[in-house]
Write a protein that holds these residues in place. Structure first.
Motif, PDB file in Angstrom:
ATOM      1  N   ASP A  66      39.143  31.711  44.525  1.00 34.69           N
ATOM      2  CA  ASP A  66      38.867  33.260  44.395  1.00 34.69           C
ATOM      3  C   ASP A  66      39.981  33.873  45.283  1.00 34.69           C
ATOM      4  O   ASP A  66      40.398  35.005  44.846  1.00 34.69           O
ATOM      5  N   VAL A  67      39.948  33.491  46.560  1.00 38.09           N
ATOM      6  CA  VAL A  67      40.867  34.289  47.367  1.00 38.09           C
ATOM      7  C   VAL A  67      42.362  34.185  47.124  1.00 38.09           C
ATOM      8  O   VAL A  67      43.133  35.002  47.136  1.00 38.09           O
ATOM      9  N   GLU A  68      42.808  33.038  46.436  1.00 38.80           N
ATOM     10  CA  GLU A  68      43.975  32.809  45.900  1.00 38.80           C
ATOM     11  C   GLU A  68      44.308  33.434  44.578  1.00 38.80           C
ATOM     12  O   GLU A  68      45.651  33.452  44.236  1.00 38.80           O
ATOM     13  N   ARG A  69      43.353  33.463  43.737  1.00 46.56           N
ATOM     14  CA  ARG A  69      43.425  33.811  42.213  1.00 46.56           C
ATOM     15  C   ARG A  69      43.462  35.159  42.045  1.00 46.56           C
ATOM     16  O   ARG A  69      44.445  35.732  41.356  1.00 46.56           O
ATOM     17  N   PHE A  70      42.707  36.067  42.573  1.00 50.33           N
ATOM     18  CA  PHE A  70      42.865  37.403  42.318  1.00 50.33           C
ATOM     19  C   PHE A  70      44.203  37.985  42.950  1.00 50.33           C
ATOM     20  O   PHE A  70      44.621  37.805  43.841  1.00 50.33           O
ATOM     21  N   LYS A  73      44.997  43.174  38.020  1.00 47.63           N
ATOM     22  CA  LYS A  73      43.687  44.080  38.595  1.00 47.63           C
ATOM     23  C   LYS A  73      44.138  45.682  38.448  1.00 47.63           C
ATOM     24  O   LYS A  73      45.194  45.855  38.664  1.00 47.63           O
ATOM     25  N   PHE A  74      43.045  46.432  38.185  1.00 42.62           N
ATOM     26  CA  PHE A  74      43.206  47.854  37.840  1.00 42.62           C
ATOM     27  C   PHE A  74      42.042  48.341  39.024  1.00 42.62           C
ATOM     28  O   PHE A  74      40.929  47.929  38.748  1.00 42.62           O
ATOM     29  N   SER A  75      42.189  49.186  40.028  1.00 41.59           N
ATOM     30  CA  SER A  75      41.447  49.676  40.830  1.00 41.59           C
ATOM     31  C   SER A  75      41.458  51.471  40.810  1.00 41.59           C
ATOM     32  O   SER A  75      42.619  51.862  40.706  1.00 41.59           O
ATOM     33  N   MET A  76      40.575  51.810  40.865  1.00 40.42           N
ATOM     34  CA  MET A  76      40.074  53.422  41.161  1.00 40.42           C
ATOM     35  C   MET A  76      39.215  53.763  42.110  1.00 40.42           C
ATOM     36  O   MET A  76      38.144  52.958  42.095  1.00 40.42           O
ATOM     37  N   ASP A  85      40.789  46.729  56.437  1.00 38.65           N
ATOM     38  CA  ASP A  85      39.333  47.195  56.755  1.00 38.65           C
ATOM     39  C   ASP A  85      38.562  47.420  55.619  1.00 38.65           C
ATOM     40  O   ASP A  85      39.031  47.759  54.646  1.00 38.65           O
ATOM     41  N   LEU A  86      37.447  46.965  55.813  1.00 33.34           N
ATOM     42  CA  LEU A  86      36.420  46.976  54.715  1.00 33.34           C
ATOM     43  C   LEU A  86      35.509  48.297  55.009  1.00 33.34           C
ATOM     44  O   LEU A  86      34.786  48.368  55.981  1.00 33.34           O
ATOM     45  N   MET A 117      40.304  40.257  49.343  1.00 31.55           N
ATOM     46  CA  MET A 117      39.834  39.485  48.372  1.00 31.55           C
ATOM     47  C   MET A 117      38.422  40.343  47.953  1.00 31.55           C
ATOM     48  O   MET A 117      37.860  40.595  46.850  1.00 31.55           O
ATOM     49  N   ALA A 118      37.632  40.507  49.338  1.00 30.66           N
ATOM     50  CA  ALA A 118      36.269  41.211  49.042  1.00 30.66           C
ATOM     51  C   ALA A 118      36.451  42.670  48.511  1.00 30.66           C
ATOM     52  O   ALA A 118      35.360  42.959  48.233  1.00 30.66           O
ATOM     53  N   GLN A 119      37.512  43.166  48.665  1.00 34.40           N
ATOM     54  CA  GLN A 119      37.527  44.733  48.336  1.00 34.40           C
ATOM     55  C   GLN A 119      37.450  44.704  46.823  1.00 34.40           C
ATOM     56  O   GLN A 119      37.103  45.927  46.059  1.00 34.40           O
ATOM     57  N   ASN A 120      37.264  43.735  45.974  1.00 34.01           N
ATOM     58  CA  ASN A 120      36.936  43.681  44.667  1.00 34.01           C
ATOM     59  C   ASN A 120      35.334  43.630  44.347  1.00 34.01           C
ATOM     60  O   ASN A 120      35.049  43.631  43.113  1.00 34.01           O
ATOM     61  N   PHE A 121      34.649  43.135  45.378  1.00 33.35           N
ATOM     62  CA  PHE A 121      33.112  43.279  44.953  1.00 33.35           C
ATOM     63  C   PHE A 121      32.596  44.531  45.221  1.00 33.35           C
ATOM     64  O   PHE A 121      33.082  45.580  45.613  1.00 33.35           O
TER      65      PHE A 121
END
Length: 785
Positions: free
Chosen positions: A145-149, A684-687, A175-176, A159-163
């Protein structure tokens, strides 16, 4: 060198090794490991192990020591299945490469009910956490997961920013923000040892930084928790990163070398010749200055330089005693020089910063019986921060000509702790699992900070010079009870004491999971979570020693449905009631510690404080997750998140982490070109909603030539919404006894101008926008052999 030529050069170094050789036969590899009982850590004998895909199926059984070995497996992707009488079945996806044997340690959970006439097979949910005491708000993740995203840079925090419910402060740091909580509220734990900040270029008291010091290639499956966590975690209010490193290969030596954005890396692992055990040694050194020479815009003035290393030892003394050691070391430095820039103006600054840290944890695991075992951890952590900031003054006529460089801020501070932690695990019956834990920490510190008022001789308006030590104790009891085949509860109490402020807490926690029908769960949790403050706040003034623990009451409710082994839909709602927050003591204003971390991780801002502040965070989250199978994966999350607080003026405001909404969509597809070569495409698309900020007072700033803020309008204005597209291409080639893994990634593909902050420009007499990282290509290649 142009950006296009840089991209071509990176692609050349990644792709060139992949086509140097060809071979007609598919390489083979070995899968091995051990199967143990999750409750008592004892080996499981005669467990059935199968590895299969559409073309191959092979199997074996575990021996008297719980060990197994599958030889001559062609490289590729497989499903891995383990079952044993009286235990829940495990099924997970694995990727097998030619350069490294796959070593697995798998823990099976005992079934609640087994009859002589009927044996009902139930699969271990791939979505369930490693630590089953965390019933709600927990996501299990793997190295893949860490390497794939896309956009993670091999960083667990990114990686955790996708959760669901999680957002980064900016793409310049990791920073989270977890469910509206400050980044200071995150707990990092590595192999049982709590780490204040395992990141390069971190700020004292913060939990993040621009570059992670934790190397993802050394991790095994771990948990990320965003609320309602069990009683074994303490001293943090929002989230937990419970990370675990893997053991080295106990039979043969294996090596890796890597060249990427994160640095040049060398690693070796293998058996300990003098004992029954294994080791891993890994070292990494940055070379971002090389990228600068190639003409790549890193979005920064200075070049960050860093190096880090990790050692993992695993030693089996006998059938009842094992030793584990995890040690990590890192250092970094940067010189951000602005006085030689063409557009330098009064108010700019030069910065020199250096940070060194070291941690080590030695764990002794002792088995008393099949129902009782213990873990004793002896640990040490040390961190040193050195910072020098000089203020630049330019000519009043020739505004870009430097007139003077004056000392403005200096820091040479260190802190750390040594600890003894003892956990006792007891399984009186297969449906009861009880854990008792106690930890003593001896915390030491030496804080030296000065802020100067240049032009007034040696006058300082801030001078902190404190050294000493304090004592902290953390205790917990946790009871995991399988009430029936469909209902599981977790009940616990956490308590902590800090000698510095002579305060103590008592934190009850409860959670319940109900399997209402096949694949469908309803989960609830309630708990009190307390957090001590950074030593910088306690020691800023004499009265601050009396500051209390911050207190957060979590209420979480959720529903999830698992359609098959790889697809899950989950929804959760939460409410956090927060009290005893540090706010200004001698004036009525907007400031609250709940907003700490909005400015490059800084946790300071006030001297005289009182624990009278309050706040609340609430929201809802939706996640649709399809693990990698049938050649593709999808992760989609939507979060509604609100943060409110009151400062010393008792006015309710939305805080600096009130982004209202967060949306992430990730997807990837693997294209198998041959038995030895695959390509994976991911995007990845983020908003996210724009974060509130404190507006700048243009009139006062223009009059006095320095930045002033409209504090009466704090957090009433918002930055524009954030949006970003990242793409990533992974290449994997398997030769005989060697694999080459390369990647090429572009972050912020469309070069969106996402605002980081607003600054006052003395030269232009106006507010200017400072943007986050723009179009940013990066890549790397790793060789395992």
């Amino acid at each position: 060198m142009s950006m296009s030529r840089c991209i071509l050069l990176v692609l050349f170094f990644i792709l060139c090794p992949l086509f140097l050789f060809s071979q007609a036969t598919t390489p083979i590899q070995t899968i091995k490991g051990e199967i143990i009982n999750k409750a008592n850590q004892q080996p499981i004998i005669s467990a059935t192990i199968q590895v299969f895909n559409s073309e191959i199926i092979k199997g074996t059984k575990s021996n008297s020591k719980g060990s197994f070995k599958l030889d001559s497996i062609p490289v590729g992707r497989y499903s891995f299945k383990v079952n044993a009488i009286g235990f829940e079945t495990i099924i997970q996806n694995i990727a097998l490469t030619s350069g490294k044997e796959l070593v697995l340690t798998l823990e099976l959970q005992e079934k609640y009910l087994v009859t002589e006439s009927i044996e009902v097979e139930s699969n271990k949910d791939k979505f369930l956490p490693i630590n089953e005491s965390n019933i709600v708000s927990t996501t299990k993740f793997s190295l893949e997961d860490v390497e794939r995203f896309a956009g993670t840079r091999g960083d667990p925090a990114r990686m955790a920013q996708n959760f669901a419910g999680v957002l980064g402060v900016s793409n310049l740091r990791n920073d989270l923000i977890i469910r509206g909580g400050s980044p200071t509220e995150l707990l990092w734990r590595l192999d049982g040892l709590d780490l204040p900040n395992p990141n390069h270029f971190g700020t004292q008291g913060a939990t993040g930084g621009p570059v992670s010091q934790i190397n993802s290639v050394l991790l095994k499956n771990s948990d990320f928790i965003t609320g309602g966590f069990s009683s074994e975690y303490g001293d943090k209010m929002s989230g937990v990163f419970d990370l675990h490193t893997r053991n080295g290969n106990i039979d043969k030596y294996e090596y890796l070398t890597q060249f990427s954005y994160n640095g040049a890396e060398l690693g070796v692992e293998g058996p300990l010749q003098f004992a029954n055990g294994s080791f891993i040694i890994n070292y990494r050194y940055s070379f971002l200055d090389l990228f600068k020479e190639l003409g790549m815009d890193l979005g920064i003035v200075g070049i960050p330089r860093y190096q880090d290393g990790l050692v993992k030892l695993n030693l089996k003394i006998d059938d009842k005693n094992q030793l584990f050691l995890t040690s990590m070391i890192g250092n970094n430095n940067i010189f951000m020089q602005r006085d030689n820039l063409e557009d330098v103006v009064t108010g700019d600054w030069n910065l020199k910063s250096k940070n060194n840290n070291f941690s080590v944890g030695l764990t002794w695991q002792n088995f008393f019986s099949e129902k009782l075992y213990s873990k004793l951890l002896i640990g040490f952590f040390f961190d040193n921060y050195t910072t020098n900031i000089d203020s630049i003054t330019t000519n009043t006529v020739d505004i870009h000509k430097v007139e003077s460089i004056d000392k403005w801020f200096t820091q040479n501070s260190s802190e750390g702790y040594s600890n003894i932690k003892y956990n006792l695990y007891y399984t009186p019956y297969k449906n009861h699992f009880v854990t008792f834990g106690t930890e003593s920490r001896y915390r030491f510190y030496e804080l030296n900070e000065k802020r100067y008022s240049f032009g007034w001789g040696d006058y300082t308006d801030w001078d902190l010079d404190k050294s000493g030590n304090t004592y902290q104790m953390l205790n917990f009891v946790n009871w995991n009870w399988k009430i029936s085949n469909s209902i599981t509860s977790n009940i616990g109490i956490h308590s902590q004491f800090l000698n510095l402020n002579s305060k103590m807490t008592l934190e009850p926690r409860f959670s319940l999971s109900w399997n209402i029908m096949e694949g469908q769960f309803i989960n609830i949790a309630y708990g009190i979570h307390s957090q001590s403050l950074p030593l910088l706040l306690y020691l800023a003034s004499k009265d601050n020693n009396n500051l209390d623990f911050m207190l957060s009451k979590h209420l979480v409710a959720g529903y999830s449905v698992q359609f098959n082994d790889n697809l899950q839909l989950k929804a959760e709602a939460y409410y956090k009631d927060i009290s005893q927050v540090p706010v200004s003591k001698n004036e009525l204003d907007y400031w609250s510690f709940l907003n700490s971390g909005t400015n490059f991780g800084s946790v300071g801002g006030k001297v005289d404080l009182i624990s009278n502040g309050t706040g609340k965070c609430y929201g809802a989250e939706f996640s649709l997750i399809k693990h990698f199978s049938e050649g593709y994966f999808i992760t989609s999350t939507f979060s509604y998140v609100r943060q409110e607080y009151q400062g010393s003026d008792k006015i309710s405001r939305f805080g600096g982490f009130d982004n209202i909404y967060i949306f992430n969509l990730l997807a990837g597809y693997e294209w198998k070109l041959s038995d030895i070569f695959t390509i994976e495409f991911s995007g990845k698309f983020s908003m996210a909603g724009g974060s509130p900020f404190v507006p700048i007072d243009t009139n006062a700033s223009s009059l006095y030539n320095q930045t002033y803020y409209l504090t009466d309008k704090a957090y009433t204005e918002r930055k524009p919404d954030f949006q970003k597209i990242d793409i990533k291409i992974d290449f994997r080639t398997n030769f005989e006894n060697m694999s080459i893994i390369g990647y090429f990634s572009i972050e912020n593909l469309l070069n969106a101008n996402n605002v980081l902050e607003y600054q006052w420009s003395n030269s232009k007499k106006k507010i200017e926008s400072v943007y986050q990282l723009g179009f940013f290509p990066l890549g790397g290649v790793r060789i395992e052999f």
